[in-house]
Write an enzyme that holds these catalytic residues in place. Structure first.
Site, PDB file in Angstrom:
ATOM      1  CG  ASP A   1      -1.651   1.260   1.454  1.00  0.00           C
ATOM      2  OD1 ASP A   1      -2.380   1.682   0.537  1.00  0.00           O
ATOM      3  OD2 ASP A   1      -1.487   1.867   2.544  1.00  0.00           O
TER       4      ASP A   1
ATOM      5  CG  ASP B   1      -2.052   7.337   0.404  1.00  0.00           C
ATOM      6  OD1 ASP B   1      -1.067   7.610  -0.305  1.00  0.00           O
ATOM      7  OD2 ASP B   1      -3.225   7.574   0.069  1.00  0.00           O
TER       8      ASP B   1
ATOM      9  CG  ASP C   1     -13.547  24.609  -8.109  1.00  0.00           C
ATOM     10  OD1 ASP C   1     -14.762  24.452  -8.345  1.00  0.00           O
ATOM     11  OD2 ASP C   1     -12.684  24.819  -8.972  1.00  0.00           O
TER      12      ASP C   1
ATOM     13  CB  ALA D   1      -7.243   4.272  -3.692  1.00  0.00           C
TER      14      ALA D   1
ATOM     15  CE  LYS E   1      -5.232   0.004  -1.875  1.00  0.00           C
ATOM     16  NZ  LYS E   1      -4.418   0.453  -0.715  1.00  0.00           N
TER      17      LYS E   1
ATOM     18  CG  ASP F   1      -1.965   2.891   6.440  1.00  0.00           C
ATOM     19  OD1 ASP F   1      -2.637   3.796   6.957  1.00  0.00           O
ATOM     20  OD2 ASP F   1      -2.068   2.610   5.230  1.00  0.00           O
TER      21      ASP F   1
END
Length: 312
Positions: free
Chosen positions: A65, A67, A93, A173, A217, A240
């Site tokens: 992973d 992050d 925005d 992701a 995943k 994590d």
């Protein structure tokens, strides 16, 4: 030996030799016992922590992973900071993106309605931009915001697999464009990520499939393993987040890295290996500095979700 003075020289000599023999025998027995104990402890240690990764096992691979596992904080946030700096976002925005980011951080869950709103909003930002443009910007943003945020401990784990002759993949992701930049810069094999739909090299602003998240995943890892001929029971996965339990459960060597509370609990119950490289084992999320301001947070949110799409 003075206590043997009443004996004849011959008998004293024999007795002395007996004492020496006894002492030598006792010492040998003690040494043998200590060596046996040491061997047993070494064997037990080896059974608890076998040699891993196994050198030359080309049917094994490692899946990381991104992050808070490989990188401190969210790669998408750092990417978003770079896009905001390059004026990909307009002032109007900011409030919408900041609200969506605040909801996610405060609620701590991915509410489907809010996530869909954020995806739709963010997709409009990259619509019309060329894929090559985002790829070039990704290289620049890596140097600006990401290079100094790689966890050395996790980097060493990935390198151990590479040194053993195994392939190492990021599974995230995050947008595939930035995931591939990070994988290339770290010398990894490649990256599985989500991508935005594009036609003739231009983002359409439409979503194809779903972001590579949670169970997705695990499906991606399973498909890659089948295509590459990996034996998942010999593979390793690192994450994590409890959202990645499906991916971690696929492999024979799951690792919880800087785990959140739910993953830490699950890992202990399953006797998975844990590694925590955060100072003081901080439970809070790492990566969005308080000084970044609403603009940076909004930019990060928008970019993070905008590029988490699958490209045809």
């Amino acid at each position: 030996m003075a206590a043997l003075g009443w004996l004849t020289p011959r008998r004293r000599s024999a007795t002395a030799r007996s004492v020496l023999a006894g002492e030598a025998s006792a010492e040998a027995a003690r040494k043998s016992s200590l060596e046996a104990q040491g061997a047993q402890e070494a064997t037990q240690a080896a059974e608890q922590e076998p040699e891993f990764p196994v050198i030359g096992d080309d049917r094994a691979a490692a899946f990381f992973d991104l992050d808070n596992t490989v990188m401190q904080g969210a790669a998408l946030f750092h990417f978003g900071r770079g896009l905001y700096k390059r004026k990909f976002f307009e002032t109007r925005d900011l409030a919408r993106f900041a609200w969506q980011q605040a909801w996610f951080r405060l609620a701590g869950v991915e509410d489907p309605e809010h996530m869909q709103d954020a995806r739709d909003s963010a997709l409009s930002i990259v619509k019309g931009h060329r894929v090559a443009e985002l790829e070039t910007i990704g290289e620049e943003i890596y140097d600006e915001y990401m290079a100094d945020r790689i966890w050395p401990g996790t980097r060493a784990l990935a390198q151990a697999h590479l040194d053993a002759g195994q392939k190492v993949w990021l599974v995230t992701a995050a947008p595939v464009e930035i995931a591939q930049v990070i994988a290339r810069r770290l010398g990894l094999t490649g990256a599985l990520g989500t991508v935005a739909e594009s036609v003739d090299g231009v983002y359409t602003g439409k979503l194809v499939g779903e972001p590579l998240h949670g169970p997705a995943k695990a499906e991606a890892v399973r498909a890659l393993a089948a295509a590459e001929g990996f034996d998942l029971s010999r593979c390793a996965a690192y994450s994590d987040s409890h959202n990645d339990i499906p991916m971690l459960s696929l492999v024979g060597h799951p690792y919880a890295i800087n785990p959140d509370t739910k993953l830490r609990k699950h890992a202990r119950e399953k006797d998975w290996r844990l590694r925590d490289y955060r100072t003081g084992r901080k439970a809070a999320k790492v990566g969005i500095p308080a000084a970044a301001g609403v603009g940076a947070v909004a930019g990060g949110t928008a970019a993070a979700i905008a590029l988490s799409r699958r490209r045809r």
